[in-house]
Design an enzyme around this catalytic site. Structure first.
Site, short mmCIF file in Angstrom:
data_model
loop_
_atom_site.label_atom_id
_atom_site.label_comp_id
_atom_site.label_asym_id
_atom_site.label_seq_id
_atom_site.Cartn_x
_atom_site.Cartn_y
_atom_site.Cartn_z
N GLY A 46 3.25 -24.72 6.82
CA GLY A 46 1.96 -24.08 6.65
C GLY A 46 1.56 -23.38 7.94
O GLY A 46 2.03 -23.74 9.01
N GLN A 51 -4.34 -20.04 14.00
CA GLN A 51 -3.23 -20.35 14.91
C GLN A 51 -2.60 -19.11 15.52
O GLN A 51 -1.85 -19.21 16.50
CB GLN A 51 -2.14 -21.13 14.17
CG GLN A 51 -2.58 -22.51 13.73
CD GLN A 51 -1.48 -23.21 12.98
OE1 GLN A 51 -1.37 -23.10 11.78
NE2 GLN A 51 -0.61 -23.90 13.70
N CYS A 91 2.31 -30.06 14.25
CA CYS A 91 1.62 -28.77 14.13
C CYS A 91 2.30 -27.78 15.06
O CYS A 91 2.62 -28.12 16.20
CB CYS A 91 0.16 -28.97 14.52
SG CYS A 91 -0.79 -27.44 14.49
N LEU A 92 2.48 -26.56 14.58
CA LEU A 92 3.12 -25.53 15.41
C LEU A 92 2.29 -25.23 16.66
O LEU A 92 2.80 -24.70 17.63
CB LEU A 92 3.33 -24.24 14.60
CG LEU A 92 4.27 -24.37 13.38
CD1 LEU A 92 4.30 -23.08 12.58
CD2 LEU A 92 5.67 -24.76 13.82
N HIS A 133 -4.62 -30.07 6.27
CA HIS A 133 -4.31 -29.68 7.65
C HIS A 133 -4.68 -28.21 7.90
O HIS A 133 -5.32 -27.89 8.91
CB HIS A 133 -2.81 -29.94 7.87
CG HIS A 133 -2.29 -29.60 9.24
ND1 HIS A 133 -1.70 -30.54 10.06
CD2 HIS A 133 -2.25 -28.42 9.92
CE1 HIS A 133 -1.32 -29.94 11.19
NE2 HIS A 133 -1.63 -28.66 11.13
N GLU A 134 -4.29 -27.33 6.98
CA GLU A 134 -4.55 -25.90 7.18
C GLU A 134 -6.03 -25.56 7.02
O GLU A 134 -6.56 -24.71 7.74
CB GLU A 134 -3.70 -25.05 6.22
CG GLU A 134 -2.19 -25.26 6.30
CD GLU A 134 -1.62 -25.23 7.71
OE1 GLU A 134 -2.16 -24.53 8.58
OE2 GLU A 134 -0.62 -25.93 7.96
N HIS A 137 -7.68 -26.32 10.20
CA HIS A 137 -7.47 -25.27 11.21
C HIS A 137 -8.54 -24.18 11.12
O HIS A 137 -9.04 -23.70 12.13
CB HIS A 137 -6.11 -24.59 11.01
CG HIS A 137 -4.98 -25.23 11.77
ND1 HIS A 137 -5.02 -25.43 13.13
CD2 HIS A 137 -3.77 -25.69 11.36
CE1 HIS A 137 -3.87 -25.99 13.52
NE2 HIS A 137 -3.09 -26.16 12.47
NI NI Z 1 -1.19 -27.00 12.30
#
Ligand code: NI
Length: 165
Positions: A46, A51, A91-92, A133-134, A137
């Protein structure tokens, strides 16, 4: 298409709340294509626009191993949560950190798709965790915010140390 630069914790831009999408134009469609490309290139399941420093309510998701279950969601809203799961998350934007996060096991959400139509989506397991999670963000929330203060402090120190290397 282009790869977008992913912001990393503790970049303050990760804390900005995203604005709703009101019109799906060529610019928005291009952002979505670039977000898919960036997510797949980073082996993520995702990616939220926050981000990549774009403060608009967009996330893309594909939790399949075959990379053929794409979801693009504008203006996501979680309508219902059920049950509890405790699974490792990463997480990226928080490189090298994985920890168990408590999430609802099942969620029902509403969003707008690329055609500008409202749709509802139900997910469980990994997909449910990803939706939560997204959506976090886009509200400026990171998964590590759900961990204990002690763990958050350790992560902050580890990341500062890694940066100095
Ligand atoms: Ni993330």
């Amino acid at each position: 298409m282009a790869l977008l630069e992913i912001l990393h914790f503790p970049d303050p831009r990760l804390r900005v709340k995203a604005q709703p999408i009101t019109q799906i134009d060529d610019e928005v469609r291009r952002i979505v294509e670039d977000m898919y490309e960036t997510m797949y290139a980073s082996n993520g399941v995702g990616l939220a626009a926050t981000q990549v420093g774009i403060h608009r309510q967009i996330f893309v998701m594909d939790v399949s191993e075959t990379h053929n279950q794409r979801y693009c969601v504008f203006n996501p809203e979680i309508l219902a949560k059920e049950g509890v799961q405790l699974d490792n998350e990463g997480c990226l934007s928080v490189t090298g950190v994985y920890d168990k996060v408590e999430r609802a096991a099942k969620v029902r959400m509403r969003g707008m798709n690329l055609d500008g139509k409202l749709f509802e989506l139900e997910g469980e397991g990994l997909m449910a965790a990803c939706i939560q999670h997204e959506t976090d963000h886009l509200n400026g929330i990171l998964f590590i915010d759900h961990l204990s203060r002690l763990k958050q402090e350790r992560i902050r120190k580890k990341i500062e140390k890694d940066k100095r290397r």
